[in-house]
Write a protein that holds these residues in place. Sequence first.
Motif, PDB file in Angstrom:
ATOM      1  N   LYS A 468      34.687   2.812  54.919  1.00 22.58           N
ATOM      2  CA  LYS A 468      33.709   1.826  54.505  1.00 22.58           C
ATOM      3  C   LYS A 468      32.307   2.445  54.517  1.00 22.58           C
ATOM      4  O   LYS A 468      32.047   3.412  55.224  1.00 22.58           O
ATOM      5  CB  LYS A 468      33.765   0.608  55.430  1.00 22.58           C
ATOM      6  N   TRP A 469      31.407   1.845  53.766  1.00 26.73           N
ATOM      7  CA  TRP A 469      30.068   2.427  53.567  1.00 26.73           C
ATOM      8  C   TRP A 469      29.311   2.609  54.869  1.00 26.73           C
ATOM      9  O   TRP A 469      28.533   3.548  55.015  1.00 26.73           O
ATOM     10  CB  TRP A 469      29.270   1.553  52.610  1.00 26.73           C
ATOM     11  N   TYR A 470      29.520   1.712  55.839  1.00 23.75           N
ATOM     12  CA  TYR A 470      28.744   1.796  57.072  1.00 23.75           C
ATOM     13  C   TYR A 470      29.239   2.885  58.013  1.00 23.75           C
ATOM     14  O   TYR A 470      28.636   3.110  59.066  1.00 23.75           O
ATOM     15  CB  TYR A 470      28.720   0.443  57.783  1.00 23.75           C
ATOM     16  N   LEU A 471      30.337   3.571  57.663  1.00 19.56           N
ATOM     17  CA  LEU A 471      30.829   4.678  58.477  1.00 19.56           C
ATOM     18  C   LEU A 471      30.541   6.029  57.836  1.00 19.56           C
ATOM     19  O   LEU A 471      31.026   7.051  58.311  1.00 19.56           O
ATOM     20  CB  LEU A 471      32.334   4.531  58.720  1.00 19.56           C
ATOM     21  N   THR A 472      29.755   6.036  56.776  1.00 25.50           N
ATOM     22  CA  THR A 472      29.387   7.302  56.135  1.00 25.50           C
ATOM     23  C   THR A 472      28.283   7.988  56.949  1.00 25.50           C
ATOM     24  O   THR A 472      27.476   7.316  57.618  1.00 25.50           O
ATOM     25  CB  THR A 472      28.905   7.058  54.703  1.00 25.50           C
ATOM     26  N   LEU A 533      31.937   8.076  63.978  1.00 24.63           N
ATOM     27  CA  LEU A 533      32.190   9.032  62.909  1.00 24.63           C
ATOM     28  C   LEU A 533      33.526   9.748  63.119  1.00 24.63           C
ATOM     29  O   LEU A 533      34.311   9.911  62.172  1.00 24.63           O
ATOM     30  CB  LEU A 533      31.056  10.046  62.843  1.00 24.63           C
ATOM     31  N   LEU A 534      33.794  10.159  64.345  1.00 26.36           N
ATOM     32  CA  LEU A 534      35.062  10.837  64.630  1.00 26.36           C
ATOM     33  C   LEU A 534      36.236   9.881  64.478  1.00 26.36           C
ATOM     34  O   LEU A 534      37.324  10.283  64.039  1.00 26.36           O
ATOM     35  CB  LEU A 534      35.033  11.429  66.041  1.00 26.36           C
TER      36      LEU A 534
END
Length: 616
Positions: A468-472, A533-534
């Motif tokens: 999802k965009w918020y995890l980029t 992130l991981l």
Amino acid sequence: MKSPSADFSLSLSVFFTVRSTHTLSIPMRSTVRSFSFIALVAFLIVSPTFASESDHKYQPDDPVTLWVNKVGPYNNPQETYNYYSLPFCHPIGEMAHKWGGLGEVLGGNELIDSQIDIKFQKNMEKTTICDLELDEAKVKQFKDAIESSYWFEFFMDDLPLWGFVGNLHPDKNSDNNKHVLYTHKNIIVKYNKDQIIHVNLTQESPKPLEVGRALDMTYSVKWIPINVTFARRFDIYLDYPFFEHQIHWFSIFNSFMMVIFLTGLVSMILMRTLRNDYAKYARDDDDLETLERDVSEESGWKLVHGDVFRPPRNLVILSAVVGTGAQLALLILLVILLAIVGMLYIGRGAIVTTFIVCYAFTSFISGYVSGGMYSRNGGKNWIKSMILTASLFPFMCFGIGFLLNTIAIFYGSLAAIPFGTMVVVFVIWAFISFPLALLGTVVGRNWSGAPNNPCRVKTIPRPIPEKKWYLTPSVVSMMGGLLPFGSIFIEMYFVFTSFWNYKVYYVYGFMLLVFLILIIVTVCVTIVGTYFLLNAENYHWQWTSFFSAASTAVYVYLYSIYYYYVKTKMSGFFQTSFYFGYTMMFCLGLGILCGAVGYLGSNLFVRRIYRNIKCD
């Protein structure tokens, strides 16, 4: 525009405090002055005062020098010029200058002996300085200065005095305002035994500016004994109500509570989440089917264990900025502690001098951190890493400073840096900072040893799934700076106000607390971002952790834009360039510092969690 009142009583002195403690500009003078800096490098670095005033003690009728310094628009703090750039009464013969320490020179000060006759404890009635003959050129210069609210700065026994050049008075015969020049300076000096404690300047006798008129420029001196000790004489310039306001205390308390809440929240979430992850990943082979189902339902950070310690892209640049950031963190801590212990805000340019000297001697830290990091990640070209570490931040500041210096030279301002001072700063960098960075790099790469990662790096990189965009990484990076900025937001207002609005910043205890809070919040937020992130199976955490913390500087710069348009009355290309140029230098340093802290914190976190799992 109507100028402020000319009465500079002590109750208003907090609005005209010594800016040279905080500014980073320097006057441009003649070639003789420039090369005198080269010959007196050691003197410039360590000497805060001239020998004749070093002990600040006088006997009755001893001469007391009144030094004239600079003049410029009140609303533009950096746009300053030589006092005698306006056609005031000039000293007879060759002008005697007072050379201070390196920080004072970098503060844009040029102290010239006014040759006004002042003697210790001797009152002077109205005495003529000179008869000022007004021609068309002089009248135009004074009128332009009055319309721009020009103020000037004097020094007596290292204590500042301020006054406005003139004022605009309503003209009874027309709808326009009449330009008047203050022709009498009333100097009030308060002393305790053989030492000067307070000085104050009030201006009187405003006279209209008319071509062909002669103005009698006069002064008077009055000496008043008081019981204030010499150690407390600078307190009059400190704005206690402003800096120790309840809002300031509340902001510190609020930031401190944020730290407690954030660290507690991070600890609970990560410890509980990691405990569950460890329990899931540590199951026996008999429970393989359940493990595979759990993994398919919820991907985890263990899946990237073969790539998480892969060397980051542009390792040499990352090593350089992390090393520089570690040095800046230590530098700021050291300068704050020295300012608390030594009250550096009292001396003209003492903060700047301390910053430069401490930066040079802490260069070993940047080389050590950078060299060790570069070696542990398998870097081979350590010389390139060392040169980049030693020169990255200084050369970025030099690039910005070169542009600002060009503008200052064009305007003929005291903010222009003379060639001699450039040589002095370069010598400090070349013969102290650079060798220490080289030594630190050699020690760091030899002591770091071979790469010792908890998990073996796989040959083929694992593909990163779309999330999802918020995890980029870009979103994680920009969101990471919000909480650290929130923890220092109020303090930034006080720092900006002291730098750009003539206030002496003296609450370095507050700054120390805010700095420690910033470090803790930055580490906590970056660790959370790295964990997310991981978990998204993205193993490019190194640069993301750096930018996540460094983005704090982006928000500070955006705040500086708001501050410029809402909280100041600055105008003109000169002052606007210096405001955003200096702010850019500050934000670059802040971003590198926070980025390094964020990376080092995330690095410890990543190594810790992967050390406790079974890696195939």
